[in-house]
Design an enzyme around this catalytic site. Sequence first.
Site, mmCIF file in Angstrom:
data_model
loop_
_atom_site.group_PDB
_atom_site.id
_atom_site.type_symbol
_atom_site.label_atom_id
_atom_site.label_comp_id
_atom_site.label_asym_id
_atom_site.label_seq_id
_atom_site.Cartn_x
_atom_site.Cartn_y
_atom_site.Cartn_z
ATOM 1 N N ASP A 93 -42.707 -10.319 79.154
ATOM 2 C CA ASP A 93 -42.453 -11.134 80.348
ATOM 3 C C ASP A 93 -43.735 -11.773 80.874
ATOM 4 O OD1 ASP A 93 -39.719 -10.729 80.488
ATOM 5 O OD2 ASP A 93 -39.835 -9.186 82.045
ATOM 6 N N HIS A 103 -42.520 -11.040 88.080
ATOM 7 C CA HIS A 103 -42.567 -12.499 87.977
ATOM 8 C C HIS A 103 -43.245 -13.150 89.182
ATOM 9 C CE1 HIS A 103 -40.047 -12.039 84.507
ATOM 10 N NE2 HIS A 103 -39.126 -11.417 85.215
#
EC number: 3.5.1.108
Length: 307
Positions: free
Chosen positions: A243, A266
């Site tokens: 990620d 994120h």
Amino acid sequence: MLQRTLAKSISVTGVGLHSGERVALTLHPAPENSGISFRRTDLDGEMGEQIKLTPYLINDTRLSSTIVTDKGVRVGTIEHIMSALSAYGIDNALIELNAPEIPIMDGSSLPFIYLLQDAGVVDQKAQKRFLKILKPVEIKEAGKWVRFTPYDGFKVTLTIEFDHPVFNRSSPTFEIDFAGKSYIDEIARARTFGFMHEVEMMRAHNLGLGGNLNNAIVIDDTDVLNPEGLRYPDEFVRHKILDAIGDLYIVGHPIVGAFEGYKSGHAINNALLRAVLADETAYDRVEFADSDDLPDAFHELNIRTCG
């Protein structure tokens, strides 16, 4: 080292992890210096125009990195395909899709790696530009932190922390220096994961509607529910690295530097990119016309072209 794009267009279909919608996605070659762009083919007029990706368009980070333009156009869960594009050093590509979310595939970036392998990769005429970290930059938020430090290569070190017995069976920390390790071997197969007790909350917010045991690791109160188990003993932290690599590639260039994180996600990854770009003394955009000057972490990219 030269910029690169796809040798040909290639398509795939799948389901959005959070939307649950069926998605048709096509990757196209793109001109040099054009960067990575997205286009929603299901939208008309201005809403269906190309969206040139930048860190400033990531305006929804609930469980994924999602583009939200000022017109309200959304392209969700871009981190896995961006991670695969980073692994192949793709500078320029147009990604078209007919739904608001990139398909989740099997929950890892491996299907996108296969897609890029099938399409092939070609060098272009312009020099590839790298983002070189010149000084430490750190973001701290609510017990989490991420930082860039100068490093002659690309290295990622992450630590996760979850109060759950399944996470006590392997190390919470994983470090990979791409000068000596392969993204495809060490990272690409790691799948996204979630907890059964969070499913109702997620679905109440229209998230996780497409999630199942075929595209995510699902964890109950004591164990992993997937009958095949884990692909790596420490698959959870490796997926967080997958990620992070995708989140960082949103900047549009390979990064020459070291990235470290504790409980990263994120939102904080994107905040770090914005912090670097806001300080012109923190980075430089560099080229390596002579392959002898190229850091070892990027040498593997030289063998992944078909022209």
